[in-house]
Each structure stands twice: as structure tokens, then as C-alpha cells.
Design a protein around this motif. Structure first.
Motif, mmCIF file in Angstrom:
data_model
loop_
_atom_site.group_PDB
_atom_site.id
_atom_site.type_symbol
_atom_site.label_atom_id
_atom_site.label_comp_id
_atom_site.label_asym_id
_atom_site.label_seq_id
_atom_site.Cartn_x
_atom_site.Cartn_y
_atom_site.Cartn_z
ATOM 1 N N ALA A 48 -8.444 -47.368 -0.366
ATOM 2 C CA ALA A 48 -7.394 -46.860 0.516
ATOM 3 C C ALA A 48 -8.015 -46.091 1.681
ATOM 4 C CB ALA A 48 -6.435 -45.966 -0.260
ATOM 5 N N GLU A 83 -6.873 -43.696 4.980
ATOM 6 C CA GLU A 83 -5.788 -42.963 5.623
ATOM 7 C C GLU A 83 -5.729 -43.325 7.112
ATOM 8 O OE1 GLU A 83 -2.615 -41.284 6.345
ATOM 9 O OE2 GLU A 83 -3.328 -40.858 4.306
ATOM 10 N N VAL A 139 0.088 -51.399 3.037
ATOM 11 C CA VAL A 139 -0.015 -49.965 3.271
ATOM 12 C C VAL A 139 0.926 -49.249 2.305
ATOM 13 C CG1 VAL A 139 -0.739 -50.076 5.686
ATOM 14 C CG2 VAL A 139 1.703 -50.075 5.131
ATOM 15 N N THR A 140 0.536 -48.049 1.934
ATOM 16 C CA THR A 140 1.361 -47.167 1.121
ATOM 17 C C THR A 140 1.737 -45.963 1.975
ATOM 18 O OG1 THR A 140 0.250 -47.851 -0.921
ATOM 19 C CG2 THR A 140 1.488 -45.781 -0.978
ATOM 20 N N ASN A 147 5.903 -49.112 -0.107
ATOM 21 C CA ASN A 147 4.783 -49.994 0.241
ATOM 22 C C ASN A 147 5.259 -51.046 1.236
ATOM 23 O OD1 ASN A 147 2.926 -48.761 -1.521
ATOM 24 N ND2 ASN A 147 3.633 -50.016 -3.233
ATOM 25 N N GLN A 159 -1.516 -45.071 4.042
ATOM 26 C CA GLN A 159 -2.834 -45.495 3.597
ATOM 27 C C GLN A 159 -2.925 -47.012 3.595
ATOM 28 O OE1 GLN A 159 -3.695 -43.607 -0.188
ATOM 29 N NE2 GLN A 159 -4.503 -41.796 0.861
ATOM 30 N N ASN A 216 -4.437 -50.327 2.281
ATOM 31 C CA ASN A 216 -5.034 -50.804 1.032
ATOM 32 C C ASN A 216 -5.767 -52.116 1.289
ATOM 33 O OD1 ASN A 216 -3.670 -48.664 -0.417
ATOM 34 N ND2 ASN A 216 -1.807 -49.897 -0.241
#
Length: 265
Positions: free
Chosen positions: A29, A31, A119-120, A181, A225, A227
Motif C-alpha cells: 500500500a 499513501e 485504492v482504499t 475500495n 492508499q 494497492n
């Protein structure tokens, strides 16, 4: 002794071992949001759209320390939504106060093009008690685009979007979160992040806050974040001939080990 160890090693190459040798990719991950906790003091520029990726802009806002009985969730500062327009002295329009940041993904274009990238997103919110018969609400919107970084608010349809809302519980001691997500299409080059404060009436309809000013709406810990698989899936799987070779070695080693055991007995 050497041959015995060799047979034992070969015998141990079973399906489980081969599965490990396939080296399936794991995710890491990264940022993407800069200053997501508001620790670097900033405010709106008056232009709505950020001048460049990685900075917050939008409608009137401040980065503040503890205020209105609300303490930053983490660190010393948080974002305070001030009004529904970029003019903090005379906010116009209706009916949201927006924080905007553009997230540039050009450095990850090769990985995103391969696929399996997401992305989260998460952000935290808090608010004071709203006016009578009203509710303070919050929105987190993330949109994926291709092409060049925009210099104005995007009007073209996004490649993908995710959007979640919540209504504040009016408990000054609790921070509530929105999280989701978003799978990224292969052509994604940047994300448009929008975090908003709103006010709704008793029927859930958006309304302009008194004078265009929010009385106590805050956000903190805004995070997106990326991924990424650690390995390219197409490169992590051995050629079929290698897999067959491993199976053959495993079978031969197991056969030799059994013969040795039979002779011993």
C-alpha cells in the motif's frame, strides 16, 4: 549420506512446495494523499481547483487545533469546513463545502495498466450539534480519470467512481469514518478526491447553512492508499515446462525414498 539427503530433498518437493515456488504476488500500500491530517497549515486559494496535485483547495476551510469542543483525531490539527463557497467572507452557492485534492498516478501507470490495482479510501468526521430540525452530513467522493491533470473541475464522465456519505452523531468525543475500495481501470492516470460537508433538513433535503457558513463541521485523517501487487502476475508464474520438471523431480525423489525405506526394512 549425500544421496540420502538428495532423495529426501527431492521427495519434499510436493504440490505445496510448488505452490510456494509459484510466488503469487502480494500487495503493498502506498499513501497518495498529502497532508491528509491537516498538520501543515493551509487554507483555500479562492480557485476551487488545486493549482497542482498533492495540495488541498476548494471552498473556504481552515486547518485548526482543538476547537468547538472537538480534538483532532490524530496529531495537532484538523480540517474545519467554513462555508459553501471559496469566499470565506461571503460564501455563495449551495449547498456543500468541499475539500479537493488531485492524486497524480502517472508514476504508477505501468502497474495500473497491468490490472489488479485498487485504492482504499478512508476519512474521519466530527461535528457540533446542528441547528434545530437539521443534520450535519459528510460525503467522500473519489473519481478515476485518464488523460492530463485538470485545471478546472472535471466535467467529463469518470472511468470509475465511489461515493459514500454519513450523518454526524453529534458526539464531540467520537470521530466517525467513511471508508471504501475502488478498483482502478487500466487507463487511470489520476484521481479526483472530494470531501464535503453538507446540511440537510428534517426531510433529508440539502439546504444552505445559515449565511452560507458551517458552524462546526470537521474532517481528519483523509487517506487514499494505492494497492499494488508486489510482482507482475504474468511474471510470477513459472513456465509450464518448469512446473512439469518440478513435478517429475518430486515424483522421482519420492519413489527413491520409498525404495530406500523398503530395503532398510
Amino acid at each position: 549420506m549425500f544421496f540420502a539427503k538428495t532423495y529426501a530433498f527431492c521427495g519434499s518437493i510436493n504440490l505445496a512446495t510448488i505452490a510456494l515456488l509459484l510466488n503469487q504476488p502480494t500487495a503493498s500500500a502506498i499513501e497518495l494523499v498529502n497532508n491528509g491530517g491537516g498538520e501543515t497549515t493551509t487554507r483555500e486559494s479562492g480557485n476551487l481547483i488545486p493549482a497542482e496535485p498533492g495540495i488541498f483547495d476548494g471552498d473556504a476551510f481552515d486547518t485548526v487545533e482543538a476547537n468547538d469542543g472537538i480534538t483532532p483525531r490524530i496529531g495537532n490539527q484538523m480540517f474545519q469546513f467554513l462555508g459553501v463557497g471559496p469566499d470565506r467572507d461571503n460564501p455563495g452557492g449551495c449547498c456543500t463545502g468541499d475539500l479537493v485534492q488531485i492524486l497524480d498516478l502517472s508514476a504508477f501507470s505501468t502497474d495500473i495498466a497491468i490490472g489488479n490495482t485498487s485504492v482504499t479510501a478512508e476519512a474521519f468526521f466530527n461535528a457540533t450539534a446542528p441547528p434545530v430540525n437539521s443534520t450535519y452530513d459528510f460525503l467522500f467522493n473519489l473519481r478515476a480519470f485518464d488523460g492530463d491533470i485538470p485545471t478546472t473541475i472535471p466535467t467529463i464522465p469518470p472511468l470509475a467512481t465511489a461515493r459514500e456519505t454519513l450523518s454526524a452523531d453529534n458526539n464531540l468525543n467520537t470521530w466517525e469514518s467513511i471508508n471504501f475500495n475502488l478498483d482502478l481501470p487500466a487507463a487511470t492516470t489520476h484521481l479526483f478526491l472530494l470531501v464535503s460537508a453538507t446540511e440537510t433538513d428534517e426531510n433529508g433535503i440539502l439546504q444552505r447553512p445559515p449565511g452560507g457558513f458551517f458552524q462546526g463541521s470537521y474532517s481528519d485523517d483523509i487517506s487514499v492508499q494505492l494497492n499494488l501487487p508486489d510482482n507482475n502476475p504474468s511474471e510470477s508464474v513459472p513456465e509450464p515446462s518448469i512446473i512439469l520438471g518440478l513435478l517429475a523431480i518430486g515424483g522421482y525423489g519420492l519413489q527413491q525414498t520409498r525404495r530406500r525405506q523398503n530395503r532398510t526394512s
